[in-house]
Design an enzyme around this catalytic site. Structure first.
Site, PDB file in Angstrom:
ATOM      1  N   ASN A  10       1.006  -1.090  -0.105  1.00 40.74           N
ATOM      2  CA  ASN A  10      -0.012  -0.097   0.044  1.00 40.74           C
ATOM      3  C   ASN A  10       0.954   1.379   0.044  1.00 40.74           C
ATOM      4  O   ASN A  10       1.579   1.796   1.133  1.00 40.74           O
ATOM      5  CB  ASN A  10      -0.708  -0.183   1.285  1.00 40.74           C
ATOM      6  CG  ASN A  10      -2.040   1.210   1.318  1.00 40.74           C
ATOM      7  OD1 ASN A  10      -1.560   2.057   0.448  1.00 40.74           O
ATOM      8  ND2 ASN A  10      -2.797   0.926   2.312  1.00 40.74           N
ATOM      9  N   ARG A  94      -2.556  -2.086  -3.580  1.00 41.58           N
ATOM     10  CA  ARG A  94      -3.401  -1.302  -3.359  1.00 41.58           C
ATOM     11  C   ARG A  94      -3.537  -0.049  -4.502  1.00 41.58           C
ATOM     12  O   ARG A  94      -2.576   0.619  -4.472  1.00 41.58           O
ATOM     13  CB  ARG A  94      -3.736  -0.664  -1.805  1.00 41.58           C
ATOM     14  CG  ARG A  94      -4.871   0.311  -2.012  1.00 41.58           C
ATOM     15  CD  ARG A  94      -4.962   0.888  -0.561  1.00 41.58           C
ATOM     16  NE  ARG A  94      -6.197   1.629  -0.406  1.00 41.58           N
ATOM     17  CZ  ARG A  94      -6.242   2.941   0.336  1.00 41.58           C
ATOM     18  NH1 ARG A  94      -5.291   3.266   0.828  1.00 41.58           N
ATOM     19  NH2 ARG A  94      -7.553   3.486   0.369  1.00 41.58           N
TER      20      ARG A  94
END
Ligand code: AMP
Length: 403
Positions: A10, A94
């Site tokens: 992420n 992500r």
């Protein structure tokens, strides 16, 4: 199958959060975080769960995402979990904004990268950092599938009646203005986990998911399919959040510009960073707000009341959108921990079949659980979200399918 590990990345503008999971049992092998990338005071925190070793922390300058990822790779290698291992099946990233185009997790190639880049104007804060993370990981392991999992994907099923703003269609389409929604990975995971908690298939249940973290959003999920969500073109729309205003009359912006003399950038900062709970009372942490309320602080109480009022409006709205509601699920930092928020959000909604049991609501825990009375018409649940596991699960399912 020997390749059963997935690394989830992420990547933010100055940070990278990561988890390495073994998908045979969804167990976490390592978790960590690199912060303040590009500053002199960068910090890497790494917890090797597989070895049971202590958390390691290192401080010192990490110049860019490339250096950050190499530092993460070195930490993993130290635990025998190096990125060169044949057991690594894929890296799942992500990606905040996938626009209308990306409705599913997608294996990254040059075309996919170009499309994510094309979406930068609608996600200027997030997509550039997500792209940097993908490019860096790709350079490190060019042979490995890199999978993009989009925050918007779960919401692409919204009907046009929910996804469109009532503004001139040509203008909207020319600038790709529509309601995309965010936190989709969490809404997908939590709506499915709620069905499981009820012992039913996702296709059979209608759920209102309330993702209440520092960012906050609600969604209406009918039979596993998202039909409405509270965030829009950007994460600014909808609920009152830690620092974001959520819904306002768009004319507030004209007023601040024309009468208040503020620039567009200043208004952007005001609404995204200095509004919501922090704008209302100076604090965005619900624990602190509750503490101040207990001491009789009127501003903290007003901030809480505004937060709850908006939340209740969305519960009512999504009840109407769904027609029949089987469950309301609370998740994320506030939703999972703040019993007072859960109780206040459903207080007075007994005629809709909604209520919480005081005793059950007060119990803390990490597992999905029901907090409604046994005879309630609508289940009210606390369902801890796990976006990293959802990204890893989607990534692994895709690479198994395509291999
Ligand atoms: P998230 O963005 O999901 O990490 O949520 C962060 C927010 O959760 C914080 O800003 C707090 O407002 C809230 N939070 C975290 N822990 C608690 C707690 N024990 N009680 C109430 N609120 C909490």
């Amino acid at each position: 199958m020997s390749s059963s590990r997935v690394l989830v990345l992420n990547s933010g503008s100055s940070s990278v959060k990561y988890q390495l999971l073994d998908m045979r049992d969804s167990g976490r092998l390592a978790v960590g975080l690199v912060e303040r990338i590009g500053e002199r005071s960068s910090r890497l925190k790494h917890t090797p769960l597989a070895t049971g070793g202590p958390t390691r922390e290192s401080n010192g300058p990490i110049a860019d995402h490339d250096a950050a990822l190499k530092a993460v790779a070195a930490e993993l290698a130290q635990d025998g979990l190096g990125l060169d291992s044949p057991e690594l099946a894929a890296i799942g990233h992500r990606v905040v904004h996938g626009g209308k185009h990306f409705t599913e997790p997608t294996v990254v190639d040059d075309t996919v990268l170009a499309e994510i880049e094309r979406l930068i104007p609608v996600a200027p804060l997030h997509n550039p950092a997500n792209l940097t993370g993908i490019r860096t990981a790709r350079a490190l392991r060019p042979d490995l599938p890199q999978v993009a999992v989009f925050d918007t994907a779960f919401h692409t099923t919204m009907p046009e009646s929910a996804a469109r703003y009532a503004i001139d269609v040509e203008t909207a389409d020319a600038h790709r203005i529509r309601r995309y929604g965010f936190h989709g990975t969490s809404h997908a995971y939590v709506s499915r986990a709620t069905a499981k908690l009820l012992g039913r298939a996702p296709e059979e249940v209608n759920v209102i998911v309330l993702h209440l973290g520092n960012g906050a959003s609600a969604s209406a999920v009918r039979g596993g399919v998202c039909v409405d969500t509270s965030m829009g073109l950007t994460p600014l729309e909808g609920l009152v959040m830690g620092t974001r205003s959520g819904d306002t009359d768009p004319a507030v912006i004209f007023h601040l510009a024309r009468v208040g003399g503020m620039s567009i950038d200043e208004i952007d900062t005001l609404l995204n960073k200095k509004s919501g709970l922090v704008g209302l009372c100076g604090d965005n942490d619900m624990r602190e707000i509750r503490r101040r309320i207990d001491e009789g602080d009127a501003r903290a109480k007003l901030a809480f009341d505004i937060y709850i009022h908006r939340l209740k409006k969305y519960i009512g709205a999504y009840y109407a959108v769904l027609g029949r509601v089987d469950a309301v699920a609370f998740t994320a930092g506030v939703g999972e921990n703040a019993a007072e928020v859960r109780a206040a959000a459903v207080a007075g909604l007994e005629t809709l079949g909604l209520a919480v049991d005081g005793g059950l609501n007060a119990v803390r825990g990490d597992e999905p659980r029901l907090i409604s009375p046994a005879d309630a018409r609508v289940a009210v649940a606390v369902v801890p979200t796990d976006e990293e596991l959802e990204i890893a699960t989607q990534t692994y399912a895709l690479v198994r399918k395509t291999n």
